[in-house]
Design an enzyme around this catalytic site. Structure first.
Site, PDB file in Angstrom:
ATOM      1  N   GLY A 102       5.296   3.114   0.116  1.00  0.00           N
ATOM      2  CA  GLY A 102       6.035   3.928  -0.942  1.00  0.00           C
ATOM      3  C   GLY A 102       5.175   3.988  -2.073  1.00  0.00           C
ATOM      4  CB  SER A 144      -0.892   0.022   1.421  1.00  0.00           C
ATOM      5  OG  SER A 144      -0.144   0.390   2.532  1.00  0.00           O
ATOM      6  CE  LYS A 145      -1.282   6.528  -2.975  1.00  0.00           C
ATOM      7  NZ  LYS A 145      -2.930   6.178  -2.834  1.00  0.00           N
ATOM      8  NE  ARG A 146       0.310   0.605   6.213  1.00  0.00           N
ATOM      9  CZ  ARG A 146       1.051  -0.534   6.208  1.00  0.00           C
ATOM     10  NH1 ARG A 146       2.206  -0.395   6.940  1.00  0.00           N
ATOM     11  NH2 ARG A 146       0.553  -1.730   5.772  1.00  0.00           N
TER      12      ARG A 146
END
Ligand code: GLU
Ligand code: ZN
Length: 447
Positions: free
Chosen positions: A260, A256-258
């Site tokens: 990167g 996920s966005k976490r």
């Protein structure tokens, strides 16, 4: 390698979000299977969820595929025998075929109001039961059905899942997978406005477009028994079906966005080469022999086989991507590297906008070999080369003071060095190095 019949595969993105590495890995594997077998790669846009459409997502999907060199044989812009390839342009098909299902007794109209469905969900939650449609309208009498049809109460079309038994299919990578029909509720095929859901439009189009292999991510496995039942109810031949393993971050949670950047065009902005990202993504769920890391596109096409697709989650390791990108950067010839870094230098204002003069190109071409061994991403060219493009530089004076030297002594040494350089008879590496080495030993300093 066993000869394979030409496969017809499809990539069927929904323009509800920017294409992320998981979507694109699916596109790559499908593309490879088409190219390996000499078949066709079909691009079909599943844009029926109008509420979730994201402006710009459609363009980003096409651009991502183009950037990575994944050309499609049929689809938007190129057309093909099954055009149109946007589901929103194929709307009359889905109700027509759903009517067929109703005639066969495999689907029915449901007149339940959103309020009733919401109350039902509440009840189920309170009773800690699985939520799902209770088949109320499946049991309507002929007369009730008739009355409702004439009353013009809005309705959806639902698929009638067999009430008992199991549904199985053979996954190309995982073998037989079985679902208890009791765990499936009667899903919606057509919404009240006549638009189809994914569960219906995707099956209709895979059939009409003569797709031989449906290859998609693991997250779709739970939809597959529904599709299998629909194929059977229509008397259509089932394509082969396989689900690629999930992609997880290094911490083994869903990417996920976490972790990167996940959308593909951001990787372009960050200075990754498409051939490096392609090579990297190919290895997320497929391997040639468990050890080969660097594979050219041609090599992958030659050796790609569905037997090499795994079932264990693939781990997205950004350090490995950086390493691979650095490797691909080092393989470029200087002209090509100059061509690739130019847009980054232009965006940073170090080079003027296009077109660059021949002199500028030549200058850049001479600079890039100096950084080629060091950079892992094209964006790094900006910080490593900016002094070639600026006549004045700004920096913190403290950065110039080496360990063990006072600021004053540093200034004296630099002033002496400046004098030495200014009076140098020639300005080439050898002469300058000699002059500065001499000076260092005269001043008793380390070079
Ligand atoms: N439209 C679906 C998606 O967004 C396609 C899933 C499939 O390949 O069947 O990925
Ligand atoms: Zn109903």
């Amino acid at each position: 390698m066993r000869e394979q019949a030409p496969a017809r595969v499809r990539f069927a993105p929904s323009p509800t979000g920017l294409p992320h590495v998981g979507n694109i890995r699916t596109a790559i594997f499908n593309w490879l299977w088409a190219r390996h077998t000499g078949g066709q790669f079909v691009l079909r846009v599943e844009d029926t969820d109008r509420a979730r459409l994201l402006p710009g997502a459609y363009e980003a999907i096409l651009e991502s595929l183009r950037w990575l060199g994944l050309d499609w044989d049929e689809g938007p812009e190129v057309g093909g025998p099954h055009a149109p390839y946007l589901q929103s342009e194929r709307l009359p098909l889905y109700p027509q075929l759903a009517e067929d299902l109703i005639q066969r007794g495999a689907a029915y109209r449901c007149y339940c109001t959103p309020e009733r469905l919401e109350a039902l969900r509440e009840q189920q939650r309170a009773a800690r039961q699985p939520t799902g449609y209770d088949r109320h309208c499946r049991r309507l009498s002929g007369a009730e059905r008739q009355r409702l049809a004439e009353s013009r109460v809005p309705s959806v079309v639902r698929f009638a899942i067999p009430e008992a038994g199991k549904t199985s299919f053979v996954d190309l990578f995982r073998g037989e997978i079985t679902f208890d029909n009791a765990t499936l509720d009667d899903h919606v095929l057509l919404k009240s406005d006549g638009w189809p859901t994914y569960q219906w439009a995707s099956v209709v189009d895979d059939h009409l477009m003569r797709i031989t292999h449906v290859l998609r991510g693991e997250e779709w496995i739970s939809s597959t028994p529904r599709h299998v039942l629909e194929y059977r109810a229509m008397g259509w031949e089932l394509p082969r079906i396989g689900h690629f393993p999930l992609i997880l971050g290094k911490d083994r949670t869903k990417l996920s966005k976490r972790h990167g950047a996940t959308d593909v065009l951001t990787y372009r902005e960050l200075g990754y080469l498409p051939e490096a990202l392609f090579n990297f993504l190919v290895l997320l769920g497929w391997s040639k022999d468990d050890k080969t890391e660097i594979l050219s596109c041609e090599e992958v096409i030659r050796s790609f086989d569905l037997g090499g697709v795994g079932v264990n989650p693939a781990i997205f390791d950004p350090d490995k991507l950086d390493w691979m990108n650095g490797y691909y950067i080092r393989q470029l010839d200087p002209d090509e590297l100059a061509r690739r870094v130019a847009p980054f230098l232009q965006r940073a204002g170090l080079l003027p906008a296009d077109p660059l003069s021949a002199d500028r190109w030549e200058y850049l071409r001479r600079i890039v070999p100096l950084i080629q061994e060091r950079i892992k991403r094209l964006t790094e060219a900006v910080e490593y080369t900016d002094f070639f493009f600026r006549s004045t530089m700004e920096y913190e004076s403290a950065l110039l003071v080496p360990k063990g030297l006072t600021p004053l002594a540093t200034r004296e040494a630099l002033t002496a060095a400046h004098r030495r350089l200014a009076s140098s008879p020639a300005f080439d590496e050898q002469t300058l190095e000699g002059a500065l080495r001499d000076l260092a030993s005269e001043l008793g300093l380390k070079t």
